[in-house]
Structure formats: structure tokens, C-alpha cells
Scaffold this active site. Structure first.
Site, PDB file in Angstrom:
ATOM      1  N   SER A 153       1.946   4.591  -1.037  1.00  9.60           N
ATOM      2  CA  SER A 153       1.265   5.562  -1.901  1.00  9.60           C
ATOM      3  C   SER A 153       2.159   6.734  -2.283  1.00  9.60           C
ATOM      4  O   SER A 153       1.879   7.427  -3.260  1.00  9.60           O
ATOM      5  CB  SER A 153      -0.007   6.085  -1.214  1.00  9.60           C
ATOM      6  OG  SER A 153       0.323   6.754  -0.010  1.00  9.60           O
ATOM      7  N   GLY A 179       0.799  -1.228   0.000  1.00  8.63           N
ATOM      8  CA  GLY A 179       0.000   0.000   0.000  1.00  8.63           C
ATOM      9  C   GLY A 179       0.825   1.268   0.000  1.00  8.63           C
ATOM     10  O   GLY A 179       0.335   2.326   0.401  1.00  8.63           O
ATOM     11  N   HIS A 192       9.856   6.371   3.297  1.00  6.92           N
ATOM     12  CA  HIS A 192       9.400   6.956   4.567  1.00  6.92           C
ATOM     13  C   HIS A 192       9.134   5.855   5.572  1.00  6.92           C
ATOM     14  O   HIS A 192       8.666   4.773   5.233  1.00  6.92           O
ATOM     15  CB  HIS A 192       8.154   7.821   4.374  1.00  6.92           C
ATOM     16  CG  HIS A 192       7.054   7.159   3.608  1.00  6.92           C
ATOM     17  ND1 HIS A 192       7.062   7.051   2.236  1.00  6.92           N
ATOM     18  CD2 HIS A 192       5.901   6.565   4.014  1.00  6.92           C
ATOM     19  CE1 HIS A 192       5.975   6.425   1.829  1.00  6.92           C
ATOM     20  NE2 HIS A 192       5.247   6.113   2.896  1.00  6.92           N
ATOM     21  N   LEU A 193       9.448   6.172   6.797  1.00  8.90           N
ATOM     22  CA  LEU A 193       9.224   5.268   7.922  1.00  8.90           C
ATOM     23  C   LEU A 193       8.070   5.851   8.732  1.00  8.90           C
ATOM     24  O   LEU A 193       8.132   7.002   9.171  1.00  8.90           O
ATOM     25  CB  LEU A 193      10.507   5.233   8.759  1.00  8.90           C
ATOM     26  CG  LEU A 193      10.647   4.226   9.883  1.00  8.90           C
ATOM     27  CD1 LEU A 193      10.501   2.805   9.366  1.00  8.90           C
ATOM     28  CD2 LEU A 193      12.015   4.400  10.541  1.00  8.90           C
TER      29      LEU A 193
HETATM   30  P1  AMP Z   1       2.345   5.196   2.415  1.00  9.30           P
HETATM   31  O1  AMP Z   1       0.914   4.832   2.173  1.00  9.30           O
HETATM   32  O2  AMP Z   1       3.110   4.199   3.240  1.00  9.30           O
HETATM   33  O3  AMP Z   1       3.059   5.548   1.123  1.00  9.30           O
HETATM   34  O4  AMP Z   1       2.319   6.497   3.310  1.00  9.30           O
HETATM   35  C1  AMP Z   1       2.248   7.780   2.783  1.00  9.30           C
HETATM   36  C2  AMP Z   1       1.754   8.654   3.890  1.00  9.30           C
HETATM   37  O5  AMP Z   1       1.989  10.004   3.526  1.00  9.30           O
HETATM   38  C3  AMP Z   1       0.261   8.516   4.183  1.00  9.30           C
HETATM   39  O6  AMP Z   1       0.080   8.098   5.535  1.00  9.30           O
HETATM   40  C4  AMP Z   1      -0.278   9.923   3.940  1.00  9.30           C
HETATM   41  O7  AMP Z   1      -1.296  10.295   4.839  1.00  9.30           O
HETATM   42  C5  AMP Z   1       0.964  10.777   4.104  1.00  9.30           C
HETATM   43  N1  AMP Z   1       0.960  12.063   3.424  1.00  9.30           N
HETATM   44  C6  AMP Z   1       0.599  12.307   2.154  1.00  9.30           C
HETATM   45  N2  AMP Z   1       0.762  13.609   1.871  1.00  9.30           N
HETATM   46  C7  AMP Z   1       1.231  14.194   2.998  1.00  9.30           C
HETATM   47  C8  AMP Z   1       1.581  15.533   3.348  1.00  9.30           C
HETATM   48  N3  AMP Z   1       1.514  16.562   2.468  1.00  9.30           N
HETATM   49  N4  AMP Z   1       2.024  15.783   4.600  1.00  9.30           N
HETATM   50  C9  AMP Z   1       2.106  14.777   5.497  1.00  9.30           C
HETATM   51  N5  AMP Z   1       1.800  13.488   5.229  1.00  9.30           N
HETATM   52  C10 AMP Z   1       1.357  13.205   3.995  1.00  9.30           C
END
Ligand code: AMP
Length: 112
Positions: A93, A91, A98-99
Site C-alpha cells: 500500500s 497488498g 519497506h521490510l
Molecule cells: P504495505 O501494506 O506492505 O505497503 O505496508 C505499509 C505499512 O505502512 C502498513 O502496515 C501501514 O500500517 C504502515 N503505515 C502507513 N502509514 C504509516 C505511518 N505514517 N507511520 C507508520 N506506519 C505507517
């Protein structure tokens, strides 16, 4: 430029919790727990799966930063979870490594 690179360069605002020469930690915009912080390398890396042995120090910095974030936000005693989502099935996204640091509530295992 990718979303998290724009956060590093301050083109997009974020709620920063911790910053070092190599790493930035900021609050997730859509928190999945009372504490939900993302720790990222300032240098762009797509995911853990794009890392190479030369990235070992950077990955170590990210883990130490996660521990410092947990201390700073009061999670040391209660516990917390750190998670890398890697690729489609996990998942992921945002395609910048990122951790996730999650805490402030009890969590189930295994994750969904
Ligand atoms: P993942 O699904 O592991 O790729 O996590 C990506 C994370 O980034 C998700 O939990 C989102 O809510 C977060 N995210 C997306 N855009 C931002 C933003 N501008 N600032 C902070 N978090 C974000």
C-alpha cells in the site's frame, strides 16, 4: 514526496526504533502483531522489484537492521517474521520499499 520519504525527512513524525546512515526503522502505525516495525531505506526505492544489483548492499543493510530491531525489542528467542509486500497482489500500500518485522505472537503459515 512519498509518505515514507516524509518520515525520513521528519516532515511526518514516527516512533523510531533504529537509524543508520542508510536505513530507518520505525513502529507501524497500525500494528498487526505486538511488535510491528518497518525497516526502510532512506533513499527512495518503490519496491523490491525496482531494485538492481547495485542495491545489494542497501538490501543487506535492511536485513541486518531487521535483525537488530528484533534483538532490541526482545524477539531473538521467540522468533519473528520479516516480510516484503511487493505490488498489488501482495497488498503493498505504500510505494516506498519497506521490510515488515513482526513478532510477539505465534503466526500462521501460509499467510493469507
Ligand atoms: P504495505 O501494506 O506492505 O505497503 O505496508 C505499509 C505499512 O505502512 C502498513 O502496515 C501501514 O500500517 C504502515 N503505515 C502507513 N502509514 C504509516 C505511518 N505514517 N507511520 C507508520 N506506519 C505507517
Amino acid at each position: 514526496m512519498c509518505l515514507f520519504c516524509k518520515i525520513v525527512s521528519r516532515q511526518i513524525p514516527s516512533d523510531i526504533v533504529l537509524e543508520t546512515d542508510d536505513v530507518l526503522a520505525f513502529k507501524d502505525v497500525k500494528p498487526m502483531a505486538p511488535v510491528h516495525v518497518l525497516v526502510i531505506p532512506k533513499r527512495h526505492l518503490g519496491s523490491l522489484h525496482d531494485s538492481v544489483p547495485g542495491d545489494a548492499a542497501l538490501l543487506g543493510h535492511m536485513l541486518i537492521a531487521a535483525r537488530e530491531v528484533a534483538d532490541k525489542l526482545g524477539l531473538g528467542a521467540s522468533g519473528y517474521r520479516v516480510v516484503f509486500n511487493i505490488g498489488q497482489d501482495a497488498g503493498q500500500s505504500v510505494l516506498h520499499l519497506h521490510l515488515h518485522v513482526l513478532g510477539g505472537r505465534a503466526m500462521a503459515w501460509p499467510p493469507g
